[in-house]
Design a protein around this motif. Structure first.
Motif, PDB file in Angstrom:
ATOM      1  N   ASP A 165      56.871  42.558  41.257  1.00 16.99           N
ATOM      2  CA  ASP A 165      57.179  43.958  40.924  1.00 16.99           C
ATOM      3  C   ASP A 165      55.901  44.789  40.856  1.00 16.99           C
ATOM      4  OD1 ASP A 165      60.123  43.941  40.426  1.00 16.99           O
ATOM      5  OD2 ASP A 165      59.512  42.330  39.065  1.00 16.99           O
ATOM      6  N   TRP A 166      54.851  44.214  40.260  1.00 16.40           N
ATOM      7  CA  TRP A 166      53.569  44.926  40.178  1.00 16.40           C
ATOM      8  C   TRP A 166      52.426  43.985  40.506  1.00 16.40           C
ATOM      9  CZ3 TRP A 166      53.155  49.854  40.535  1.00 16.40           C
ATOM     10  CH2 TRP A 166      54.170  50.678  40.042  1.00 16.40           C
ATOM     11  N   PHE A 167      51.646  44.391  41.481  1.00 16.68           N
ATOM     12  CA  PHE A 167      50.421  43.686  41.841  1.00 16.68           C
ATOM     13  C   PHE A 167      49.298  44.390  41.079  1.00 16.68           C
ATOM     14  CE2 PHE A 167      47.056  43.350  45.355  1.00 16.68           C
ATOM     15  CZ  PHE A 167      46.640  42.106  44.939  1.00 16.68           C
ATOM     16  N   ILE A 168      48.616  43.643  40.197  1.00 17.33           N
ATOM     17  CA  ILE A 168      47.597  44.242  39.322  1.00 17.33           C
ATOM     18  C   ILE A 168      46.249  43.586  39.638  1.00 17.33           C
ATOM     19  CG2 ILE A 168      46.943  44.741  36.932  1.00 17.33           C
ATOM     20  CD1 ILE A 168      49.872  44.649  36.177  1.00 17.33           C
ATOM     21  N   PRO A 169      45.573  44.079  40.666  1.00 18.08           N
ATOM     22  CA  PRO A 169      44.293  43.467  41.044  1.00 18.08           C
ATOM     23  C   PRO A 169      43.136  44.016  40.221  1.00 18.08           C
ATOM     24  CG  PRO A 169      44.853  45.200  42.593  1.00 18.08           C
ATOM     25  CD  PRO A 169      45.933  45.208  41.547  1.00 18.08           C
ATOM     26  N   HIS A 170      42.074  43.238  40.159  1.00 18.70           N
ATOM     27  CA  HIS A 170      40.805  43.743  39.608  1.00 18.70           C
ATOM     28  C   HIS A 170      40.411  44.985  40.412  1.00 18.70           C
ATOM     29  CE1 HIS A 170      36.738  44.112  38.378  1.00 18.70           C
ATOM     30  NE2 HIS A 170      36.222  43.603  39.480  1.00 18.70           N
ATOM     31  N   GLN A 171      39.881  45.987  39.708  1.00 18.46           N
ATOM     32  CA  GLN A 171      39.610  47.286  40.338  1.00 18.46           C
ATOM     33  C   GLN A 171      38.146  47.383  40.752  1.00 18.46           C
ATOM     34  OE1 GLN A 171      42.476  49.778  40.209  1.00 18.46           O
ATOM     35  NE2 GLN A 171      43.351  47.730  40.019  1.00 18.46           N
ATOM     36  N   ALA A 172      37.802  46.754  41.874  1.00 20.21           N
ATOM     37  CA  ALA A 172      36.409  46.802  42.340  1.00 20.21           C
ATOM     38  C   ALA A 172      36.237  47.834  43.439  1.00 20.21           C
ATOM     39  CB  ALA A 172      35.962  45.440  42.827  1.00 20.21           C
ATOM     40  N   ASN A 173      37.192  47.857  44.362  1.00 17.42           N
ATOM     41  CA  ASN A 173      37.055  48.745  45.521  1.00 17.42           C
ATOM     42  C   ASN A 173      38.458  48.951  46.102  1.00 17.42           C
ATOM     43  OD1 ASN A 173      36.687  49.685  48.228  1.00 17.42           O
ATOM     44  ND2 ASN A 173      34.581  48.931  48.169  1.00 17.42           N
ATOM     45  N   GLN A 174      38.838  50.201  46.307  1.00 19.10           N
ATOM     46  CA  GLN A 174      40.185  50.493  46.836  1.00 19.10           C
ATOM     47  C   GLN A 174      40.396  49.820  48.194  1.00 19.10           C
ATOM     48  OE1 GLN A 174      42.573  52.255  45.047  1.00 19.10           O
ATOM     49  NE2 GLN A 174      43.927  51.443  46.655  1.00 19.10           N
ATOM     50  N   ARG A 175      39.306  49.682  48.966  1.00 19.03           N
ATOM     51  CA  ARG A 175      39.459  49.048  50.294  1.00 19.03           C
ATOM     52  C   ARG A 175      39.748  47.549  50.152  1.00 19.03           C
ATOM     53  NH1 ARG A 175      34.933  49.257  53.724  1.00 19.03           N
ATOM     54  NH2 ARG A 175      33.564  49.609  51.974  1.00 19.03           N
ATOM     55  N   LYS A 194      53.824  49.151  45.115  1.00 13.79           N
ATOM     56  CA  LYS A 194      53.843  48.123  44.062  1.00 13.79           C
ATOM     57  C   LYS A 194      52.442  47.730  43.618  1.00 13.79           C
ATOM     58  CE  LYS A 194      58.165  45.736  45.101  1.00 13.79           C
ATOM     59  NZ  LYS A 194      58.696  44.391  45.370  1.00 13.79           N
ATOM     60  N   ILE A 195      51.436  48.431  44.109  1.00 12.37           N
ATOM     61  CA  ILE A 195      50.049  48.085  43.757  1.00 12.37           C
ATOM     62  C   ILE A 195      49.546  49.064  42.695  1.00 12.37           C
ATOM     63  CG2 ILE A 195      47.708  47.758  44.601  1.00 12.37           C
ATOM     64  CD1 ILE A 195      48.874  47.123  47.369  1.00 12.37           C
ATOM     65  N   ALA A 196      49.147  48.504  41.555  1.00 10.92           N
ATOM     66  CA  ALA A 196      48.684  49.347  40.437  1.00 10.92           C
ATOM     67  C   ALA A 196      47.171  49.563  40.556  1.00 10.92           C
ATOM     68  CB  ALA A 196      49.010  48.654  39.116  1.00 10.92           C
ATOM     69  N   THR A 197      46.749  50.813  40.531  1.00 16.41           N
ATOM     70  CA  THR A 197      45.308  51.087  40.627  1.00 16.41           C
ATOM     71  C   THR A 197      44.872  52.192  39.657  1.00 16.41           C
ATOM     72  OG1 THR A 197      45.587  52.711  42.381  1.00 16.41           O
ATOM     73  CG2 THR A 197      45.109  50.465  43.086  1.00 16.41           C
ATOM     74  N   THR A 198      43.677  51.995  39.133  1.00  8.59           N
ATOM     75  CA  THR A 198      43.052  53.019  38.277  1.00  8.59           C
ATOM     76  C   THR A 198      41.605  53.228  38.717  1.00  8.59           C
ATOM     77  OG1 THR A 198      42.415  51.305  36.717  1.00  8.59           O
ATOM     78  CG2 THR A 198      44.437  52.484  36.215  1.00  8.59           C
ATOM     79  N   ILE A 199      41.282  52.677  39.878  1.00  6.65           N
ATOM     80  CA  ILE A 199      39.866  52.669  40.295  1.00  6.65           C
ATOM     81  C   ILE A 199      39.277  54.074  40.405  1.00  6.65           C
ATOM     82  CG2 ILE A 199      40.413  52.500  42.783  1.00  6.65           C
ATOM     83  CD1 ILE A 199      37.813  50.502  42.620  1.00  6.65           C
TER      84      ILE A 199
END
Ligand code: UT7
Length: 322
Positions: free
Chosen positions: A244-254, A269-274
């Motif tokens: 439902d939600w992919f919560i990756p470490h926020q290092a680089n949007q690419r 479904k990708i959560a980002t705050t970068i």
């Protein structure tokens, strides 16, 4: 009897000082256009001189306690994932325990740099299964601004300060199947020169500055995080469509976009705050959880896939039923 580890609350703290890409243009030879197009970052928060990592962590912990409706003295374990501790020792977690007035709760740090939070979740879950704790705070907290070389434009634009906390509760014979399902962790010490700090108590006695071969870390992040995530899904008999939600470490949007493509997880479904937090190392995943939780995106029963890679090189992925 099976014991599972549930998310009972979340919280975050971001220092009030914001450093925008435009602000950086007046410090080093860079541009808002370069930073945004290469990383997705627009701004980062910077801790005040008077704020230590434990202050950020304590503020985030208070929010998580409030949401879980717990008192500090209810907590029997505090794990802080950090690579920017207040002191060489004691563990920053013991400073947090003291500041929270959390009795004599177990308190220690986990040091796996940007992958620290997924390591801390694994440790917490294992200790809860062993009956060592029932109510824990797992906190990712960093003041990376203190270990950056502010004359190195290839690294100083990438990081920010902040803290995120989860209140985690052990539950017995849980019928809903919620909680931490499984974590996979890996490290490859031969890669240490790709991302490290050139200082330490037993080397040159200095705090040191972050050094990174960005291109190498970028490639390793995409391949290793895609591989470990797929391995985790396969082990659990799950498919990327189940997430439902992919919560990756926020290092680089690419990096995040490339991982989404490789794992076939749609952007929605990708959560980002970068863009607003930049890379806050061990704090990035709990900061995303807090942000998406507060916006009402996280619902009970949803499947979350978290993953992170950082200095070591260390990396890991964690599946959680919210
Ligand atoms: O948390 C885990 C650890 N960190 C990561 O996962 C980060 C992984 N790496 C990355 O995100 C990217 O490799 C970076 C964002 C660090 C760099 O992006 P890149 O597309 O790999 O750029 P590059 O290093 O190849 O640099 C391209 C150009 C170079 O100029 P020349 O040699 O082509 O003339 C750099 O000097 O961009 C230049 N450059 C900059 N220009 C303006 C590097 N940094 C900057 C900057 N502003 N801040």
């Amino acid at each position: 009897m099976t014991i599972s580890t549930h998310i009972a609350g979340y919280g975050a703290y971001l220092p009030s000082k914001i450093l925008t890409n435009r602000d950086l243009e007046s410090i080093i030879d860079t541009s808002d256009a370069w930073i945004q197009s290469r990383t997705g970052i627009k701004q980062r928060h910077i801790a005040a001189d008077t704020e230590a990592t434990s202050d950020l962590a304590t503020a985030a912990a208070h929010k998580a306690l409030e949401r879980a409706e717990w008192q500090p003295q209810d907590v029997d374990m505090i794990i802080v994932a950090t690579t920017t501790p207040d002191y060489t020792f004691p563990a920053t977690a013991t400073r947090v325990q003291d500041k929270l007035k959390a009795g004599s709760a177990i308190a220690f740090d986990v040091q796996a740099v940007c992958a620290g939070f997924v390591h801390a979740l694994a440790v917490c879950s294992s200790m809860m299964k062993d009956g060592m704790a029932e109510k824990a705070l797992v906190i990712g907290a960093e003041t990376f601004s203190r270990i950056l070389d502010w004359s190195d434009r290839s690294t100083c634009v990438l990081f920010g300060d902040g803290a995120g906390a989860l209140a985690l509760q052990a539950k017995q014979n849980n019928p809903e199947g919620a909680g931490i399902i499984k974590t996979l962790l890996r490290a490859q010490g031969t890669d240490f020169r790709s991302l490290y700090v050139d200082g330490g108590a037993s080397t040159n006695g200095k705090i040191g500055h972050l050094r990174m071969d960005g291109k190498d870390v970028f490639k390793k992040a995409v391949t290793r995080l895609a591989d470990i995530s797929q391995e985790l899904l396969d082990q659990q008999g799950l498919d990327a469509q189940d997430i439902d939600w992919f919560i990756p470490h926020q290092a680089n949007q690419r990096i995040v976009d490339a991982l989404g493509r490789k794992l076939r997880i749609p952007a929605a479904k990708i959560a980002t705050t970068i863009a607003s937090h930049a890379n806050t190392s061990a704090a990035s995943i709990p900061l995303v959880i807090d942000s998406y939780g507060q916006q009402g995106h996280l619902k009970p029963g949803q499947l979350l896939l978290m993953q992170a890679l950082g200095g070591g090189i260390s990396w890991g992925a964690c599946l959680v039923r919210y």
